[in-house]
Design a protein around this motif. Structure first.
Motif, PDB file in Angstrom:
ATOM      1  N   SER A   1       0.826  -1.206   0.000  1.00 54.63           N
ATOM      2  CA  SER A   1       0.000   0.000   0.000  1.00 54.63           C
ATOM      3  C   SER A   1       0.859   1.254   0.000  1.00 54.63           C
ATOM      4  CB  SER A   1      -0.921  -0.019   1.228  1.00 54.63           C
ATOM      5  OG  SER A   1      -1.611   1.196   1.363  1.00 54.63           O
ATOM      6  N   HIS A   2       1.894   1.265   0.821  1.00 52.48           N
ATOM      7  CA  HIS A   2       2.788   2.427   0.894  1.00 52.48           C
ATOM      8  C   HIS A   2       3.598   2.585  -0.393  1.00 52.48           C
ATOM      9  CE1 HIS A   2       2.876   2.655   5.593  1.00 52.48           C
ATOM     10  NE2 HIS A   2       1.679   2.832   5.075  1.00 52.48           N
ATOM     11  N   TYR A   3       4.017   1.476  -0.971  1.00 45.69           N
ATOM     12  CA  TYR A   3       4.853   1.530  -2.168  1.00 45.69           C
ATOM     13  C   TYR A   3       4.094   2.163  -3.335  1.00 45.69           C
ATOM     14  CZ  TYR A   3       7.840   0.008  -6.036  1.00 45.69           C
ATOM     15  OH  TYR A   3       8.637  -0.023  -7.153  1.00 45.69           O
ATOM     16  N   TYR A   4       2.821   1.775  -3.508  1.00 51.35           N
ATOM     17  CA  TYR A   4       2.044   2.292  -4.630  1.00 51.35           C
ATOM     18  C   TYR A   4       1.207   3.525  -4.260  1.00 51.35           C
ATOM     19  CZ  TYR A   4       3.223  -1.930  -7.261  1.00 51.35           C
ATOM     20  OH  TYR A   4       3.898  -2.935  -7.928  1.00 51.35           O
ATOM     21  N   HIS A   5       1.226   3.912  -2.973  1.00 53.77           N
ATOM     22  CA  HIS A   5       0.437   5.052  -2.513  1.00 53.77           C
ATOM     23  C   HIS A   5      -1.050   4.861  -2.821  1.00 53.77           C
ATOM     24  CE1 HIS A   5       4.037   7.272  -1.490  1.00 53.77           C
ATOM     25  NE2 HIS A   5       4.520   7.007  -2.682  1.00 53.77           N
ATOM     26  N   VAL A   6      -1.521   3.666  -2.528  1.00 51.97           N
ATOM     27  CA  VAL A   6      -2.929   3.324  -2.716  1.00 51.97           C
ATOM     28  C   VAL A   6      -3.407   2.655  -1.431  1.00 51.97           C
ATOM     29  CG1 VAL A   6      -4.581   1.924  -4.003  1.00 51.97           C
ATOM     30  CG2 VAL A   6      -2.709   3.044  -5.213  1.00 51.97           C
ATOM     31  N   SER A   7      -4.572   3.064  -0.930  1.00 52.96           N
ATOM     32  CA  SER A   7      -5.052   2.537   0.337  1.00 52.96           C
ATOM     33  C   SER A   7      -5.367   1.046   0.244  1.00 52.96           C
ATOM     34  CB  SER A   7      -6.293   3.299   0.798  1.00 52.96           C
ATOM     35  OG  SER A   7      -7.345   3.117  -0.118  1.00 52.96           O
ATOM     36  N   ILE A   8      -5.291   0.382   1.376  1.00 59.22           N
ATOM     37  CA  ILE A   8      -5.530  -1.058   1.425  1.00 59.22           C
ATOM     38  C   ILE A   8      -6.944  -1.397   0.988  1.00 59.22           C
ATOM     39  CG2 ILE A   8      -5.726  -3.044   2.990  1.00 59.22           C
ATOM     40  CD1 ILE A   8      -3.388  -1.920   4.564  1.00 59.22           C
ATOM     41  N   ASP A   9      -7.935  -0.570   1.399  1.00 63.31           N
ATOM     42  CA  ASP A   9      -9.314  -0.896   1.029  1.00 63.31           C
ATOM     43  C   ASP A   9      -9.514  -0.871  -0.485  1.00 63.31           C
ATOM     44  OD1 ASP A   9      -8.966   1.841   0.997  1.00 63.31           O
ATOM     45  OD2 ASP A   9     -11.030   2.288   1.563  1.00 63.31           O
ATOM     46  N   LEU A  10      -8.829   0.049  -1.187  1.00 64.70           N
ATOM     47  CA  LEU A  10      -8.925   0.063  -2.650  1.00 64.70           C
ATOM     48  C   LEU A  10      -8.218  -1.139  -3.262  1.00 64.70           C
ATOM     49  CD1 LEU A  10      -8.466   3.802  -3.686  1.00 64.70           C
ATOM     50  CD2 LEU A  10     -10.559   2.464  -3.537  1.00 64.70           C
ATOM     51  N   LEU A  11      -7.057  -1.505  -2.712  1.00 66.60           N
ATOM     52  CA  LEU A  11      -6.326  -2.665  -3.224  1.00 66.60           C
ATOM     53  C   LEU A  11      -7.163  -3.933  -3.156  1.00 66.60           C
ATOM     54  CD1 LEU A  11      -2.729  -2.175  -1.743  1.00 66.60           C
ATOM     55  CD2 LEU A  11      -3.396  -1.995  -4.150  1.00 66.60           C
ATOM     56  N   LEU A  12      -7.967  -4.054  -2.115  1.00 66.95           N
ATOM     57  CA  LEU A  12      -8.700  -5.294  -1.870  1.00 66.95           C
ATOM     58  C   LEU A  12     -10.119  -5.293  -2.440  1.00 66.95           C
ATOM     59  CD1 LEU A  12      -7.702  -5.999   1.846  1.00 66.95           C
ATOM     60  CD2 LEU A  12      -6.697  -6.983  -0.209  1.00 66.95           C
ATOM     61  N   THR A  13     -10.731  -4.114  -2.610  1.00 65.44           N
ATOM     62  CA  THR A  13     -12.160  -4.093  -2.935  1.00 65.44           C
ATOM     63  C   THR A  13     -12.526  -3.409  -4.245  1.00 65.44           C
ATOM     64  OG1 THR A  13     -12.535  -2.018  -1.713  1.00 65.44           O
ATOM     65  CG2 THR A  13     -12.705  -4.066  -0.459  1.00 65.44           C
ATOM     66  N   ALA A  14     -11.604  -2.665  -4.843  1.00 65.15           N
ATOM     67  CA  ALA A  14     -11.946  -1.919  -6.062  1.00 65.15           C
ATOM     68  C   ALA A  14     -11.097  -2.385  -7.234  1.00 65.15           C
ATOM     69  CB  ALA A  14     -11.747  -0.421  -5.843  1.00 65.15           C
ATOM     70  N   ASP A  15     -11.672  -2.316  -8.432  1.00 70.97           N
ATOM     71  CA  ASP A  15     -10.913  -2.620  -9.640  1.00 70.97           C
ATOM     72  C   ASP A  15     -10.166  -1.355 -10.049  1.00 70.97           C
ATOM     73  OD1 ASP A  15      -9.882  -3.357 -12.069  1.00 70.97           O
ATOM     74  OD2 ASP A  15     -11.736  -4.228 -12.831  1.00 70.97           O
ATOM     75  N   ILE A  16      -8.904  -1.271  -9.672  1.00 67.32           N
ATOM     76  CA  ILE A  16      -8.119  -0.052  -9.876  1.00 67.32           C
ATOM     77  C   ILE A  16      -7.911   0.250 -11.354  1.00 67.32           C
ATOM     78  CG2 ILE A  16      -5.814   0.957  -9.473  1.00 67.32           C
ATOM     79  CD1 ILE A  16      -5.827  -0.346  -6.761  1.00 67.32           C
ATOM     80  N   ARG A  17      -8.052  -0.767 -12.186  1.00 66.82           N
ATOM     81  CA  ARG A  17      -7.909  -0.540 -13.628  1.00 66.82           C
ATOM     82  C   ARG A  17      -8.983   0.405 -14.162  1.00 66.82           C
ATOM     83  NH1 ARG A  17      -7.947  -6.792 -15.227  1.00 66.82           N
ATOM     84  NH2 ARG A  17      -9.665  -6.604 -13.733  1.00 66.82           N
ATOM     85  N   LYS A  18     -10.096   0.518 -13.422  1.00 60.91           N
ATOM     86  CA  LYS A  18     -11.202   1.369 -13.853  1.00 60.91           C
ATOM     87  C   LYS A  18     -11.193   2.733 -13.163  1.00 60.91           C
ATOM     88  CE  LYS A  18     -14.187  -2.642 -14.664  1.00 60.91           C
ATOM     89  NZ  LYS A  18     -15.479  -3.298 -14.298  1.00 60.91           N
ATOM     90  N   ILE A  19     -10.159   3.001 -12.344  1.00 60.60           N
ATOM     91  CA  ILE A  19     -10.104   4.232 -11.554  1.00 60.60           C
ATOM     92  C   ILE A  19      -8.967   5.107 -12.051  1.00 60.60           C
ATOM     93  CG2 ILE A  19      -9.725   5.189  -9.247  1.00 60.60           C
ATOM     94  CD1 ILE A  19     -10.873   2.609  -8.115  1.00 60.60           C
ATOM     95  N   ASP A  20      -9.226   6.410 -12.107  1.00 59.12           N
ATOM     96  CA  ASP A  20      -8.177   7.371 -12.456  1.00 59.12           C
ATOM     97  C   ASP A  20      -7.324   7.626 -11.216  1.00 59.12           C
ATOM     98  OD1 ASP A  20      -6.565   9.381 -13.395  1.00 59.12           O
ATOM     99  OD2 ASP A  20      -8.136  10.921 -13.384  1.00 59.12           O
ATOM    100  N   ILE A  21      -6.226   6.887 -11.083  1.00 61.38           N
ATOM    101  CA  ILE A  21      -5.376   6.994  -9.894  1.00 61.38           C
ATOM    102  C   ILE A  21      -4.820   8.405  -9.736  1.00 61.38           C
ATOM    103  CG2 ILE A  21      -3.228   6.196  -8.829  1.00 61.38           C
ATOM    104  CD1 ILE A  21      -5.446   4.203  -8.603  1.00 61.38           C
ATOM    105  N   ASP A  22      -4.525   9.054 -10.843  1.00 63.32           N
ATOM    106  CA  ASP A  22      -3.987  10.419 -10.759  1.00 63.32           C
ATOM    107  C   ASP A  22      -5.015  11.406 -10.226  1.00 63.32           C
ATOM    108  OD1 ASP A  22      -1.508   9.656 -11.753  1.00 63.32           O
ATOM    109  OD2 ASP A  22      -2.156   9.889 -13.828  1.00 63.32           O
ATOM    110  N   GLY A  23      -6.292  11.008 -10.276  1.00 65.49           N
ATOM    111  CA  GLY A  23      -7.334  11.895  -9.800  1.00 65.49           C
ATOM    112  C   GLY A  23      -7.772  11.607  -8.386  1.00 65.49           C
TER     113      GLY A  23
END
Length: 255
Positions: free
Chosen positions: A52-74
């Motif tokens: 989570s710290h390495y990618y700067h993405v919260s754990i709940d998003l890593l486990l529950t959301a399809d990040i491929r469909k999310i604008d991470i920069d936003g």
């Protein structure tokens, strides 16, 4: 393959690094990293935190959301590596203000960290609001006159309790009560005192750990015209206070 494994593989490829580089940064072997990305094993909690710290993405998003469909920069990155919400912008690049409608008030407690829920909300822009992330919340009840049912409080997101100023009003998202709008006073390091402007309602304390979000008052939007009787909040407070005292007296008589 799991949602988590798809997510970390997507994040690594997006970052343009090899499994070996990621594994070295996490202090694990490349083979172990490959198993995580292949969905053949799940990382222990301490490694999950590192990812989570390495990618700067919260754990709940890593486990529950399809990040491929999310604008991470936003996404807004906050302290403790927590990602709060998507930031939508208008054609001029200005942040838009999401509106929490009254019918979605209860659902916000479970959807506040869900990017798809937030992105599905209606949005407005207020050019005079700058330097911050803003969101509009519905007013409920009569505890904070002159704001009434049907009105909205626009709040600026507060990242930590150190920004809270005694005596100012804030919208809070709490684990137990959902959305509340109160005047706050810091009651020690680990709790807050919530005070209503309508003295009929007693102040109460809440643990800081029970607060999920804090939004500082920025402006309000009234959707109903004020009537003459609504323009004197002091008299209303006095009336309600008198009713409260009468109720107390009746209770004492019957006990």
């Amino acid at each position: 393959m799991s949602l988590f494994s798809d997510n970390i593989r997507h994040l690594r490829m997006r970052k343009g690094v090899s499994q070996e580089i990621v594994a070295e940064s996490l202090s694990i072997t490349r083979d172990r990293m490959a198993k995580y990305e292949g969905g053949k094993s799940q990382p222990p909690f301490e490694i999950l935190i590192k990812i989570s710290h390495y990618y700067h993405v919260s754990i709940d998003l890593l486990l529950t959301a399809d990040i491929r469909k999310i604008d991470i920069d936003g996404l807004m990155q906050l302290e403790d590596n927590r990602i709060l919400l998507p930031i939508t912008v208008d054609r001029e690049g200005e942040n838009t203000i999401e509106i929490i409608p009254h019918k979605a008030r209860a659902g916000y407690l479970s959807g506040y960290s869900d990017p798809e829920f937030i992105e599905g909300l209606q949005q407005v822009t207020l050019p005079f609001l700058k330097n911050g992330k803003f969101r509009a919340f519905p007013v409920s009840g009569d505890s904070m006159p002159p704001h009434r049912d049907g009105s909205f409080i626009v709040g600026r997101y507060v990242e930590n309790l150190g920004e809270v100023r005694d005596g100012k009003t804030y919208i809070l998202l709490t684990k137990e009560d959902g959305i509340v709008y109160k005047r706050l006073n810091k009651n020690g390091k680990n709790s807050l005192m919530l005070v209503s402007d309508n003295s009929f309602y007693q102040p109460y304390a809440i643990k800081a750990s029970d607060v999920l979000e804090i939004w500082e008052y920025a402006c309000s939007i009234a959707t109903k015209e004020y009537e003459p009787e609504n323009l004197d909040p002091q008299s209303i407070r006095e009336l309600l206070y008198g009713i409260r005292e009468e109720v107390k007296a009746l209770k004492q008589i019957h006990t």
